[in-house]
Design a protein around this motif. Structure first.
Motif, short mmCIF file in Angstrom:
data_model
loop_
_atom_site.label_atom_id
_atom_site.label_comp_id
_atom_site.label_asym_id
_atom_site.label_seq_id
_atom_site.Cartn_x
_atom_site.Cartn_y
_atom_site.Cartn_z
N TRP A 13 0.86 -1.23 -0.02
CA TRP A 13 0.16 0.12 -0.08
C TRP A 13 0.83 1.10 0.16
CZ3 TRP A 13 -4.92 -1.26 -1.05
CH2 TRP A 13 -5.37 -2.41 -0.48
N ASP A 14 0.96 1.96 -1.02
CA ASP A 14 1.73 2.92 -1.15
C ASP A 14 0.96 4.14 -1.70
OD1 ASP A 14 4.17 1.65 -0.54
OD2 ASP A 14 4.35 0.93 -2.63
N THR A 19 0.98 7.15 3.26
CA THR A 19 1.71 6.01 3.70
C THR A 19 3.05 6.00 3.36
OG1 THR A 19 1.40 4.76 1.82
CG2 THR A 19 -0.43 4.69 3.32
N ARG A 21 6.35 6.65 3.93
CA ARG A 21 7.19 7.46 5.23
C ARG A 21 8.63 7.41 4.39
NH1 ARG A 21 5.97 5.93 11.01
NH2 ARG A 21 3.39 6.37 10.94
N GLU A 187 -1.64 12.35 7.52
CA GLU A 187 -2.54 11.41 7.95
C GLU A 187 -3.64 12.03 8.63
OE1 GLU A 187 0.30 8.07 9.54
OE2 GLU A 187 1.12 9.90 10.09
#
Length: 489
Positions: A13-14, A19, A21, A187
């Protein structure tokens, strides 16, 4: 000419700025190499859709070696895709794999034809020694490089382990090696955040965790508190951050050091929200004065691994924790004004459906007793190589992958080994989806639409009602959630 090219592969999951990091594993090595005069380039597949074109262009400039950093799971598949490009475009360039998975299984990794060398454990000093050895006029003496796995006559050779590097011996991270804006997370809408690492290692023994299998993984070492405060201040100032996530495995292992960091942040007047992982038994032993100091410094959130609502399962996974401690920590953090986010897992070997439901009931109770408490969705246990718990799975008949590719589908997205019936498995997998909404806050905090926030909060009430009523026979909303997540991915 780049002497070294480091590839950070895609994960499952990119999503940019949500997400993705910082690629810290390769950024640490690249910063260390650059400090010692080595030219280095980073290729991050997660944020560069044209990664293959860029990699081929770098290979045309004849680097000394190309590195691939990989955890167990999907990164292996994408790392192999990068390695195929290297082999095709520059057949003589050595391909070096490092990171968590190769460090755990160096010989199996080395057996793959797209792997020439494996870096085991901390890679900074190894990368520099390897670069010098491969760049010299004489044939490289690979046997002299501690922590390196290599091939002699086609057979694997694993050199003696390397001592872990002291955190204060590492140079400051060179953020000029990447476009930092690719990694600034949002986020929470409007809140810019990045990550820092201030220590390595975790002294605990959780039977599912890869750290217990890593060379020196349980050997905790941390940087000087002043260096930590300098780094947080630098990030917050240079990149206009509202929040910093301390990415350590266990930031609170040495309490006096944690106090020193917090006092330094307060003395400098830094205004930044801080997040970090913390063991629940640490919180249980902390004084309210300490917790209030942490809150004053900016630790408004703590991530806590609760994992299960069953004391038997907690003992099985060697968490060294009880349900009573989880409940006490929740109330103590409420008193201190710190918001806890509890993580949970299910699908352990021998775990029953009733024990999974105990976990669901604990999640509901934590949110009920502390309105500021968050819970993660239940993650489905998937055995990781080398861990004590996978040995139990093997004893019960599990067949583990015997090739590098075989580990590429391992992850927390599906049940891989358990003691559940097919119907029970469907219930647990459904819970893994609907618990995204259980706390009524995690999803609403992440969306900007007022209507969606209201809808997801309302659905959280439905989920908590399901748990209290022990009713999971009909869950049509799970199909809708799967569809929405697939579109988002």
């Amino acid at each position: 000419m780049p002497a070294v090219v480091l590839v950070y592969p895609r994960t499952r999951w990119d999503v940019r700025n949500l997400t993705t990091r910082l690629p810290l594993s390769v950024l640490y090595i690249a910063s260390f190499l650059r400090r010692h005069g080595v030219s280095v380039e980073i290729v991050d597949q997660r944020v560069d859709d044209a990664w293959e074109t860029r990699l081929r262009a770098l290979l045309a400039r004849s680097p000394v070696w190309v590195g691939v950093s990989s955890m167990t799971g999907m990164q292996i598949r994408w790392g192999l895709a990068a390695a195929r490009v290297v082999r095709d475009a520059s057949p003589g360039t050595p391909i070096v794999w490092g990171g968590v998975h190769p460090s755990i299984l160096p010989e199996q990794t080395l057996a793959h034809p797209l792997v020439d060398l494996v870096a085991v454990g901390d890679g900074e000093e190894l990368a520099l020694e390897l670069t010098r050895a491969l760049s010299g006029p004489a044939p490289a003496d690979l046997s002299a490089i501690a922590g390196l796995a290599w091939k002699r006559g086609g057979r694997p050779v694993v050199n003696p382990p390397r001592d872990p590097i002291a955190m204060d011996d590492l140079p400051p991270l060179d953020y000029g090696l990447i476009d930092v804006e690719d990694y600034v997370l949002n986020e929470i809408p409007g809140e810019r955040s990045l990550q820092v690492t201030t220590s390595r290692g975790c002294p605990w023994r959780c039977a599912y965790c890869y750290i217990v299998t890593m060379p020196n993984g349980r050997r905790y070492r941390a940087e000087d508190p002043r260096r930590t405060v300098d780094h947080i201040e630098r990030l917050a100032r240079d990149y206009r951050l509202a929040a910093v996530h301390v990415n350590d495995d266990e930031f609170f292992t040495r309490l006096e050091r944690t106090r020193a960091v917090c006092r330094g942040i307060i003395e400098r007047g830094l205004r930044v929200t801080l997040r970090a992982n913390c063991r629940i038994d640490y919180v249980d032993k902390m004084s309210l004065d300490d917790l209030r100091l942490f809150r004053q410094a900016g630790f408004h959130y703590l991530y806590l691994g609760a994992e299960s609502g069953s004391d038997r399962v907690l003992a099985l996974v060697e968490k060294d924790l009880t349900v009573d401690q989880i409940l006490r920590a929740n109330l103590k953090l409420r008193a201190a004004g710190i918001k806890p986010k509890f993580s949970f897992m299910a699908g352990f070997p021998t775990e029953t459906l009733d024990e999974v439901k105990q976990t669901l009931r604990l999640m509901e109770r934590l949110v009920r007793e502390n309105p500021d408490a968050y819970t993660t969705p239940i993650q489905i246990y998937s055995p990781y190589p080398g861990t004590p718990l996978i040995e139990r799975c093997k004893a019960m008949g599990m067949r583990v992958p015997d090739t590098l590719e075989g580990w590429s589908d391992t992850g927390f997205e599906s049940v891989k080994f358990h003691s559940l019936s097919p119907a029970e498995e469907r219930t647990v997998q459904g819970a893994a989806y609907f618990t995204f909404f259980l706390d009524g806050k995690t999803i609403p905090d992440a969306v900007s639409s007022r209507a969606l926030r209201l809808a997801t909060r309302a659905y959280g009430s439905v989920v908590r009602g399901r748990v209290r009523a022990d009713w999971f026979g009909l869950m049509p909303e799970v199909s809708l959630i799967k569809w929405a997540l697939a579109r988002a991915g």
